[in-house]
Write a protein that holds these residues in place. Structure first.
Motif, PDB file in Angstrom:
ATOM      1  N   ARG A  88       0.842  -1.209   0.000  1.00 29.32           N
ATOM      2  CA  ARG A  88       0.000   0.000   0.000  1.00 29.32           C
ATOM      3  C   ARG A  88       0.872   1.252   0.000  1.00 29.32           C
ATOM      4  O   ARG A  88       0.617   2.208  -0.751  1.00 29.32           O
ATOM      5  N   THR A  89       1.916   1.250   0.821  1.00 33.30           N
ATOM      6  CA  THR A  89       2.810   2.404   0.899  1.00 33.30           C
ATOM      7  C   THR A  89       3.498   2.657  -0.444  1.00 33.30           C
ATOM      8  O   THR A  89       3.585   3.794  -0.909  1.00 33.30           O
ATOM      9  N   ILE A  90       3.977   1.589  -1.076  1.00 30.03           N
ATOM     10  CA  ILE A  90       4.672   1.729  -2.363  1.00 30.03           C
ATOM     11  C   ILE A  90       3.713   2.229  -3.444  1.00 30.03           C
ATOM     12  O   ILE A  90       4.054   3.108  -4.242  1.00 30.03           O
ATOM     13  N   LEU A  91       2.503   1.678  -3.483  1.00 30.92           N
ATOM     14  CA  LEU A  91       1.517   2.085  -4.492  1.00 30.92           C
ATOM     15  C   LEU A  91       1.190   3.575  -4.378  1.00 30.92           C
ATOM     16  O   LEU A  91       1.102   4.289  -5.383  1.00 30.92           O
ATOM     17  N   GLU A 111      -0.434 -11.956  -4.223  1.00 34.11           N
ATOM     18  CA  GLU A 111      -0.820 -11.047  -3.142  1.00 34.11           C
ATOM     19  C   GLU A 111      -0.901  -9.603  -3.629  1.00 34.11           C
ATOM     20  O   GLU A 111      -1.777  -8.844  -3.213  1.00 34.11           O
ATOM     21  N   ALA A 112      -0.005  -9.212  -4.531  1.00 35.45           N
ATOM     22  CA  ALA A 112      -0.018  -7.842  -5.053  1.00 35.45           C
ATOM     23  C   ALA A 112      -1.287  -7.581  -5.854  1.00 35.45           C
ATOM     24  O   ALA A 112      -1.909  -6.512  -5.723  1.00 35.45           O
ATOM     25  N   LEU A 113      -1.689  -8.530  -6.695  1.00 34.12           N
ATOM     26  CA  LEU A 113      -2.904  -8.348  -7.490  1.00 34.12           C
ATOM     27  C   LEU A 113      -4.130  -8.267  -6.581  1.00 34.12           C
ATOM     28  O   LEU A 113      -5.050  -7.471  -6.825  1.00 34.12           O
ATOM     29  N   MET A 119      -7.617  -1.984  -3.331  1.00 32.86           N
ATOM     30  CA  MET A 119      -7.404  -0.535  -3.270  1.00 32.86           C
ATOM     31  C   MET A 119      -7.955   0.196  -4.489  1.00 32.86           C
ATOM     32  O   MET A 119      -7.843   1.418  -4.576  1.00 32.86           O
ATOM     33  N   GLY A 120      -8.534  -0.548  -5.437  1.00 30.56           N
ATOM     34  CA  GLY A 120      -9.172   0.084  -6.583  1.00 30.56           C
ATOM     35  C   GLY A 120      -8.288   0.256  -7.802  1.00 30.56           C
ATOM     36  O   GLY A 120      -8.680   0.932  -8.759  1.00 30.56           O
ATOM     37  N   TYR A 121      -7.109  -0.365  -7.801  1.00 27.06           N
ATOM     38  CA  TYR A 121      -6.214  -0.264  -8.960  1.00 27.06           C
ATOM     39  C   TYR A 121      -6.612  -1.268 -10.028  1.00 27.06           C
ATOM     40  O   TYR A 121      -7.136  -2.345  -9.732  1.00 27.06           O
ATOM     41  N   LYS A 122      -6.323  -0.939 -11.274  1.00 27.59           N
ATOM     42  CA  LYS A 122      -6.489  -1.887 -12.361  1.00 27.59           C
ATOM     43  C   LYS A 122      -5.246  -2.790 -12.396  1.00 27.59           C
ATOM     44  O   LYS A 122      -4.125  -2.325 -12.140  1.00 27.59           O
ATOM     45  N   VAL A 123      -5.453  -4.055 -12.718  1.00 27.98           N
ATOM     46  CA  VAL A 123      -4.342  -5.012 -12.665  1.00 27.98           C
ATOM     47  C   VAL A 123      -4.287  -5.842 -13.945  1.00 27.98           C
ATOM     48  O   VAL A 123      -5.306  -6.121 -14.574  1.00 27.98           O
ATOM     49  N   VAL A 124      -3.064  -6.222 -14.318  1.00 26.85           N
ATOM     50  CA  VAL A 124      -2.808  -7.088 -15.468  1.00 26.85           C
ATOM     51  C   VAL A 124      -1.914  -8.227 -14.981  1.00 26.85           C
ATOM     52  O   VAL A 124      -0.991  -8.009 -14.198  1.00 26.85           O
ATOM     53  N   GLN A 371      -2.781   5.148   8.992  1.00 30.59           N
ATOM     54  CA  GLN A 371      -1.846   5.965   8.217  1.00 30.59           C
ATOM     55  C   GLN A 371      -2.566   6.486   6.977  1.00 30.59           C
ATOM     56  O   GLN A 371      -2.558   5.852   5.927  1.00 30.59           O
ATOM     57  N   PRO A 372      -3.222   7.643   7.091  1.00 26.46           N
ATOM     58  CA  PRO A 372      -3.971   8.194   5.950  1.00 26.46           C
ATOM     59  C   PRO A 372      -3.078   8.400   4.728  1.00 26.46           C
ATOM     60  O   PRO A 372      -1.862   8.580   4.833  1.00 26.46           O
ATOM     61  N   THR A 373      -3.687   8.356   3.574  1.00 27.88           N
ATOM     62  CA  THR A 373      -2.954   8.498   2.310  1.00 27.88           C
ATOM     63  C   THR A 373      -2.127   9.774   2.278  1.00 27.88           C
ATOM     64  O   THR A 373      -0.980   9.783   1.816  1.00 27.88           O
TER      65      THR A 373
END
Length: 405
Positions: A88-91, A111-113, A119-124, A371-373
């Motif tokens: 989450r921190t890296i993203l 786990e990353a996908l 978190m709402g990201y698009k993934v491939v 830890q808020p964004t």
């Protein structure tokens, strides 16, 4: 390229340099070409020995070696939720817009996908290998793959055979799966300056000596070939491959290849550049005999030039870019909508998968409170001047330029 079209990609896999293999090369070269196309690329993998934290590679490629040690065959121990805080921190820190996971065997990829979708990201996801259906290990692996790909935005396979295999194993709709073959750096694999003598024929084995790579066939084939041709040393073979990069490298060096007709191998080269055989000792001896007879007709330099036109990492990057655009165009979904993709995965497995995702969602919300964004410092984008960026040579290979003083 305008900023609105610039992707910020996180490549994730347990398999990356300094480990060496096909997946590692694929991630590295694809990342370099995407950087050349003005995208931002960050790689996430586990620590290798004392190589941990953040490292920079050629072209300004940033690599996070997170402090997770490999558990088995370079894979990290599955934790489900243990990697969520650091991912989450890296993203957030890298302002990532899309996550690209590599290899179905990679725990870190799965786990990353999962966390990225929460978190709402698009993934491939890119699947680089072929897997069976009947043995216990494959049954469990296929169920994990079904869970991971149930909510994936788009998927990539390296051959049409690999696509069929992935669709059958995961239940993924075929229209979500793209076929983009591997490539290779032709500048690193060149023919010998002068044509080699035919007095001695050296056939090289490029394979791990395990059953799935055909080691048992070599025991029967080598003595028979050496009996028929005393000037032959040894052999090249493989029993199961989704897309054998070693074949590309051999052809780029101007070498004629003999390979078993399995997996995606028949898709790799034109018929006049490879001799295919069934995974049977007698048929393999016949194929090697045929290859030796046509060997004098092979022009290594012509074969090398053909490989430059057939396979290019630049082409792979452009096609992958289209998949990214397609993935980012997928509609956003809330948790309830996403859970509907997991329920059909099995009478008990579907409910278990939904529970896993609900807990992941709640854990992510807890981290947001803790830890808020806005409290996570964003990393400045780093890019090299044009004079320091990798440059494409003819055929799509890469080289680096030094800055002149």
């Amino acid at each position: 390229m305008g900023d609105q079209k610039r992707h910020k990609i996180l490549m994730v896999s347990d398999f990356f340099y300094p480990n060496f293999g096909g997946v590692e090369n694929h991630i590295y070269y694809l990342s370099q070409c995407l950087l050349k196309l003005s995208h931002k690329v960050v790689v996430l993998t586990h620590a290798y020995g004392n190589r941990s934290r953040v490292r920079y590679m050629t072209g300004g490629l940033k690599v996070y070696y997170i402090p997770w040690k490999p558990f088995l065959m370079q894979n990290t121990l599955p934790t489900f939720y243990g990697t969520l805080p650091i991912m989450r921190t890296i993203l957030i820190r890298e302002k990532i817009t899309l996550v690209h996971g590599h290899q179905a065997f990679s725990t870190l990829c799965h786990e990353a996908l999962m966390h990225a979708r929460t978190m709402g990201y698009k993934v491939v996801s890119t699947d680089h290998s072929l897997y069976a259906f009947a043995d216990v290990g494959s049954i469990h692996m296929n169920k994990v793959l079904q869970f991971t790909l149930a909510d994936v935005s788009q998927a990539i396979c390296v051959s049409h055979t690999s696509k069929e295999n992935t669709v059958l194993r995961s239940g993924l709709p075929p229209e979500k799966v793209f076929v983009i073959p591997n490539a290779m750096d032709t500048a690193m694999f060149r023919p010998a300056p002068e044509k080699l003598s035919q007095d001695e024929i050296v056939v090289v084995v490029i394979s791990r000596l395990v059953y799935r790579k055909g080691a048992d066939l070599l025991v029967e084939v080598i003595p028979e070939v050496c009996r028929l041709f005393p000037n032959v040393c040894f052999i090249i073979d493989s029993l199961t491959e989704a897309f054998c990069i070693a074949i590309l490298e051999a052809a780029s060096c101007g070498l004629l290849t003999v390979s078993t007709r399995v997996g995606g191998v028949p898709e790799v080269l034109p018929d006049d550049m490879i001799v295919l055989t069934e995974p049977d000792p007698s048929d393999m001896v016949r194929a090697i005999t045929k290859a030796i007879s046509i060997l004098p007709k092979i022009d290594p330099q012509v074969m090398h030039l053909r490989m430059k036109k057939l396979y290019s990492w630049h082409d792979v990057a452009k096609r992958t870019e289209i998949v990214y655009d397609r993935a980012l165009g997928c509609p956003n979904q809330n948790l309830i909508d996403r859970l509907s993709w997991y329920l059909p995965c099995g009478s008990w497995a579907g409910k278990l998968f939904c529970l896993v995702m609900i807990i992941d969602f709640l854990f992510c919300r807890l981290l947001q409170l803790w830890q808020p964004t806005e409290d996570i410092e964003e990393a400045p984008d780093f890019s090299l001047p044009n004079s320091q960026c990798p440059e494409f040579k003819e055929g799509g290979s890469l080289r680096s330029r030094r800055v002149s003083s």
